[in-house]
Design a protein around this motif. Structure first.
Motif, PDB file in Angstrom:
ATOM      1  N   MET A   1     -33.958 -24.946  -5.819  1.00 10.00           N
ATOM      2  CA  MET A   1     -33.472 -24.279  -7.013  1.00 10.00           C
ATOM      3  C   MET A   1     -32.362 -25.109  -7.647  1.00 10.00           C
ATOM      4  SD  MET A   1     -35.088 -21.226  -7.183  1.00 10.00           S
ATOM      5  CE  MET A   1     -34.077 -19.914  -7.872  1.00 10.00           C
ATOM      6  N   LYS A   2     -32.208 -24.934  -8.941  1.00 11.08           N
ATOM      7  CA  LYS A   2     -31.180 -25.662  -9.685  1.00 11.08           C
ATOM      8  C   LYS A   2     -30.314 -24.655 -10.438  1.00 11.08           C
ATOM      9  CE  LYS A   2     -30.690 -29.313 -13.194  1.00 11.08           C
ATOM     10  NZ  LYS A   2     -31.449 -30.297 -14.019  1.00 11.08           N
ATOM     11  N   TYR A   3     -28.993 -24.762 -10.245  1.00 12.49           N
ATOM     12  CA  TYR A   3     -28.077 -23.800 -10.826  1.00 12.49           C
ATOM     13  C   TYR A   3     -27.004 -24.497 -11.655  1.00 12.49           C
ATOM     14  CZ  TYR A   3     -30.129 -20.756  -7.283  1.00 12.49           C
ATOM     15  OH  TYR A   3     -31.005 -20.045  -6.506  1.00 12.49           O
ATOM     16  N   VAL A   4     -26.593 -23.849 -12.737  1.00 13.44           N
ATOM     17  CA  VAL A   4     -25.491 -24.309 -13.562  1.00 13.44           C
ATOM     18  C   VAL A   4     -24.362 -23.282 -13.425  1.00 13.44           C
ATOM     19  CG1 VAL A   4     -24.706 -24.872 -15.888  1.00 13.44           C
ATOM     20  CG2 VAL A   4     -27.052 -25.420 -15.198  1.00 13.44           C
ATOM     21  N   ILE A   5     -23.148 -23.759 -13.107  1.00 16.02           N
ATOM     22  CA  ILE A   5     -22.000 -22.865 -12.984  1.00 16.02           C
ATOM     23  C   ILE A   5     -20.934 -23.308 -13.968  1.00 16.02           C
ATOM     24  CG2 ILE A   5     -20.313 -21.789 -11.463  1.00 16.02           C
ATOM     25  CD1 ILE A   5     -21.956 -22.676  -9.075  1.00 16.02           C
ATOM     26  N   CYS A   6     -20.647 -22.470 -14.951  1.00 19.53           N
ATOM     27  CA  CYS A   6     -19.542 -22.711 -15.872  1.00 19.53           C
ATOM     28  C   CYS A   6     -18.286 -22.098 -15.251  1.00 19.53           C
ATOM     29  CB  CYS A   6     -19.809 -22.074 -17.229  1.00 19.53           C
ATOM     30  SG  CYS A   6     -21.387 -22.573 -17.977  1.00 19.53           S
ATOM     31  N   GLY A   7     -17.241 -22.900 -15.102  1.00 22.24           N
ATOM     32  CA  GLY A   7     -16.079 -22.450 -14.356  1.00 22.24           C
ATOM     33  C   GLY A   7     -16.302 -22.567 -12.865  1.00 22.24           C
ATOM     34  N   GLY A   8     -17.034 -23.581 -12.458  1.00 23.39           N
ATOM     35  CA  GLY A   8     -17.443 -23.707 -11.062  1.00 23.39           C
ATOM     36  C   GLY A   8     -16.400 -24.260 -10.122  1.00 23.39           C
ATOM     37  N   THR A   9     -15.241 -24.694 -10.642  1.00 21.26           N
ATOM     38  CA  THR A   9     -14.194 -25.213  -9.760  1.00 21.26           C
ATOM     39  C   THR A   9     -13.147 -24.149  -9.415  1.00 21.26           C
ATOM     40  OG1 THR A   9     -12.929 -26.025 -11.664  1.00 21.26           O
ATOM     41  CG2 THR A   9     -14.460 -27.573 -10.618  1.00 21.26           C
ATOM     42  N   GLY A  10     -13.327 -22.944  -9.909  1.00 17.48           N
ATOM     43  CA  GLY A  10     -12.382 -21.861  -9.641  1.00 17.48           C
ATOM     44  C   GLY A  10     -12.614 -21.206  -8.295  1.00 17.48           C
ATOM     45  N   PHE A  11     -11.927 -20.093  -8.093  1.00 17.73           N
ATOM     46  CA  PHE A  11     -11.916 -19.362  -6.818  1.00 17.73           C
ATOM     47  C   PHE A  11     -13.324 -18.965  -6.377  1.00 17.73           C
ATOM     48  CE2 PHE A  11     -10.817 -14.908  -5.055  1.00 17.73           C
ATOM     49  CZ  PHE A  11     -10.775 -15.368  -3.753  1.00 17.73           C
ATOM     50  N   ILE A  12     -14.041 -18.239  -7.227  1.00 15.62           N
ATOM     51  CA  ILE A  12     -15.386 -17.784  -6.878  1.00 15.62           C
ATOM     52  C   ILE A  12     -16.381 -18.925  -7.020  1.00 15.62           C
ATOM     53  CG2 ILE A  12     -17.238 -16.172  -7.477  1.00 15.62           C
ATOM     54  CD1 ILE A  12     -15.052 -14.266  -8.517  1.00 15.62           C
ATOM     55  N   GLY A  13     -16.255 -19.722  -8.090  1.00 21.21           N
ATOM     56  CA  GLY A  13     -17.202 -20.804  -8.337  1.00 21.21           C
ATOM     57  C   GLY A  13     -17.253 -21.828  -7.224  1.00 21.21           C
ATOM     58  N   SER A  14     -16.115 -22.152  -6.640  1.00 23.73           N
ATOM     59  CA  SER A  14     -16.082 -23.131  -5.552  1.00 23.73           C
ATOM     60  C   SER A  14     -16.846 -22.631  -4.337  1.00 23.73           C
ATOM     61  CB  SER A  14     -14.632 -23.441  -5.160  1.00 23.73           C
ATOM     62  OG  SER A  14     -13.927 -24.035  -6.221  1.00 23.73           O
ATOM     63  N   GLU A  15     -16.669 -21.349  -4.012  1.00 24.63           N
ATOM     64  CA  GLU A  15     -17.372 -20.773  -2.861  1.00 24.63           C
ATOM     65  C   GLU A  15     -18.868 -20.660  -3.147  1.00 24.63           C
ATOM     66  OE1 GLU A  15     -17.079 -19.366   1.109  1.00 24.63           O
ATOM     67  OE2 GLU A  15     -15.604 -20.318  -0.210  1.00 24.63           O
ATOM     68  N   LEU A  16     -19.211 -20.301  -4.375  1.00 22.28           N
ATOM     69  CA  LEU A  16     -20.620 -20.215  -4.757  1.00 22.28           C
ATOM     70  C   LEU A  16     -21.285 -21.579  -4.682  1.00 22.28           C
ATOM     71  CD1 LEU A  16     -22.908 -18.429  -5.909  1.00 22.28           C
ATOM     72  CD2 LEU A  16     -22.012 -18.923  -8.201  1.00 22.28           C
ATOM     73  N   THR A  17     -20.575 -22.608  -5.124  1.00 24.54           N
ATOM     74  CA  THR A  17     -21.104 -23.971  -5.055  1.00 24.54           C
ATOM     75  C   THR A  17     -21.401 -24.354  -3.614  1.00 24.54           C
ATOM     76  OG1 THR A  17     -19.921 -24.645  -7.055  1.00 24.54           O
ATOM     77  CG2 THR A  17     -20.593 -26.390  -5.543  1.00 24.54           C
ATOM     78  N   LYS A  18     -20.466 -24.116  -2.710  1.00 22.02           N
ATOM     79  CA  LYS A  18     -20.677 -24.437  -1.287  1.00 22.02           C
ATOM     80  C   LYS A  18     -21.879 -23.683  -0.728  1.00 22.02           C
ATOM     81  CE  LYS A  18     -16.526 -23.506   0.258  1.00 22.02           C
ATOM     82  NZ  LYS A  18     -15.400 -23.334   1.225  1.00 22.02           N
ATOM     83  N   TYR A  19     -21.994 -22.425  -1.096  1.00 15.71           N
ATOM     84  CA  TYR A  19     -23.087 -21.578  -0.603  1.00 15.71           C
ATOM     85  C   TYR A  19     -24.445 -22.148  -1.011  1.00 15.71           C
ATOM     86  CZ  TYR A  19     -25.780 -17.201   0.011  1.00 15.71           C
ATOM     87  OH  TYR A  19     -26.716 -16.257   0.381  1.00 15.71           O
ATOM     88  N   TRP A  20     -24.567 -22.523  -2.278  1.00 14.85           N
ATOM     89  CA  TRP A  20     -25.851 -23.031  -2.760  1.00 14.85           C
ATOM     90  C   TRP A  20     -26.154 -24.430  -2.248  1.00 14.85           C
ATOM     91  CZ3 TRP A  20     -25.126 -20.671  -8.274  1.00 14.85           C
ATOM     92  CH2 TRP A  20     -25.747 -19.409  -8.312  1.00 14.85           C
ATOM     93  N   LEU A  21     -25.144 -25.275  -2.134  1.00 16.99           N
ATOM     94  CA  LEU A  21     -25.379 -26.624  -1.605  1.00 16.99           C
ATOM     95  C   LEU A  21     -25.809 -26.567  -0.141  1.00 16.99           C
ATOM     96  CD1 LEU A  21     -22.419 -28.653  -3.159  1.00 16.99           C
ATOM     97  CD2 LEU A  21     -24.827 -28.721  -3.832  1.00 16.99           C
ATOM     98  N   GLN A  22     -25.197 -25.687   0.632  1.00 16.42           N
ATOM     99  CA  GLN A  22     -25.564 -25.549   2.043  1.00 16.42           C
ATOM    100  C   GLN A  22     -27.001 -25.080   2.213  1.00 16.42           C
ATOM    101  OE1 GLN A  22     -22.570 -22.933   3.640  1.00 16.42           O
ATOM    102  NE2 GLN A  22     -21.003 -24.537   3.745  1.00 16.42           N
TER     103      GLN A  22
END
Length: 301
Positions: A1-22
């Motif tokens: 899957m491919k995801y785009v996160i606007c504001g992805g370096t913030g509190f929730i975005g950073s955790e979401l990024t790690k979750y999807w990359l893992q």
């Protein structure tokens, strides 16, 4: 899957990024500026709004767009501060909509950040996604305007308005500030202590975002709150119990108002919000109760 996160370096975005990359997914993060010390990952890319105007091809064929961007409410609500908060939310919705319009192959779903403030505040009422918006103060006005802009901007696409409560994590958000007085030995009620605190563990909001994307039957408002909200007093006593600190030193309302002005309304008033939509669709919370959530956060430190 491919995801785009606007504001992805913030509190929730950073955790979401790690979750999807893992999980082996590809993640593209969009923000005003490129991070100065971004960790490298072969499936992670960073983009600015300006760079995407010239080249948006890398975001083609994304499965979902998550927009978490917007200035924090946790600042003094001066006239200029209020203006900045409102404008930042409307600007990021507009920018995300323009990005979607530029893509030939658009994502099938947008997750747009929102907040439980849209319900207004109450000591007695219980709110679910079917409850009407109640504009009674600055936060509720901001969120209603934010959601109306989202409805207008993201047409002909499945839209989920993620109405967040207090997100609990160790690194950022409200919890470190809520916990600090207890660690110093001066924890207690804020104001009367009877106001409700709608909360959710960081792990669960990340899982809920993913759950909403994967379930096409979900659309519209979704309350990102745990199924067992608590009062401010119960919240404080649970912090004291988990961290083995006393709950005894109340913070009078007038002192809080003097210190932070109108922003104090967020802490002195609240609402009992239930995640009806998530539960009806079968979402299972990892941390449904506050004590379990706080014990997990304590174990991480």
């Amino acid at each position: 899957m491919k995801y785009v996160i606007c504001g992805g370096t913030g509190f929730i975005g950073s955790e979401l990024t790690k979750y999807w990359l893992q999980a082996g997914n590809e993640v593209a993060i969009v923000g005003r500026n490129l991070p100065t010390a971004a960790p490298y990952h072969p499936k992670l890319s960073y983009h600015t709004w300006d760079s995407l105007k010239a080249d948006h091809a890398t975001l083609e064929n994304a499965d979902a767009l998550v927009n978490l961007a917007g200035a924090s409410l946790s600042q003094r609500w001066s006239p200029s501060g209020k203006k900045a908060i409102m404008q930042s939310r409307l600007a990021t919705v507009s920018a995300a909509a323009k990005l979607l319009d530029s893509l030939k192959h658009k994502p099938s779903v947008v997750i747009q950040a929102s907040a439980v403030a849209i319900y207004g505040t109450s000591l007695q009422d219980t709110f679910s996604e079917s409850s009407p918006a109640h504009v009674m103060d600055f936060p509720s006005e901001v969120v209603q305007t934010w959601e109306e802009a989202s409805d207008e901007a993201y047409q002909d696409i499945r839209l989920i308005k993620l109405r967040t409560g207090v997100v609990l994590g160790n690194e950022s958000g409200a919890f470190p500030k809520m916990k600090l007085p207890y660690l110093l030995g001066f924890g207690g009620n804020i104001g009367t202590g009877i106001q409700w605190v709608p909360w959710i563990h960081l792990t669960d909001i990340v899982r809920l975002i993913d759950f909403c994307i994967q379930n096409p039957a979900i659309s519209g408002p979704v309350n990102a709150t745990a199924p067992h909200p608590v009062t401010n007093e119960a919240f404080g006593r649970t912090i004291g119990k988990v961290y083995k600190r006393p709950h005894w030193f109340p913070l009078p309302a007038f002192l809080l108002k003097t210190a932070v002005g109108e922003l104090s309304e967020i802490l002195l008033k609240g609402q009992r919000v239930l995640p009806a939509a998530a539960l009806e669709q079968g979402f299972s919370f990892t941390f449904p109760t506050l004590q379990a959530a706080l014990e997990d956060l304590k174990s991480q430190k």
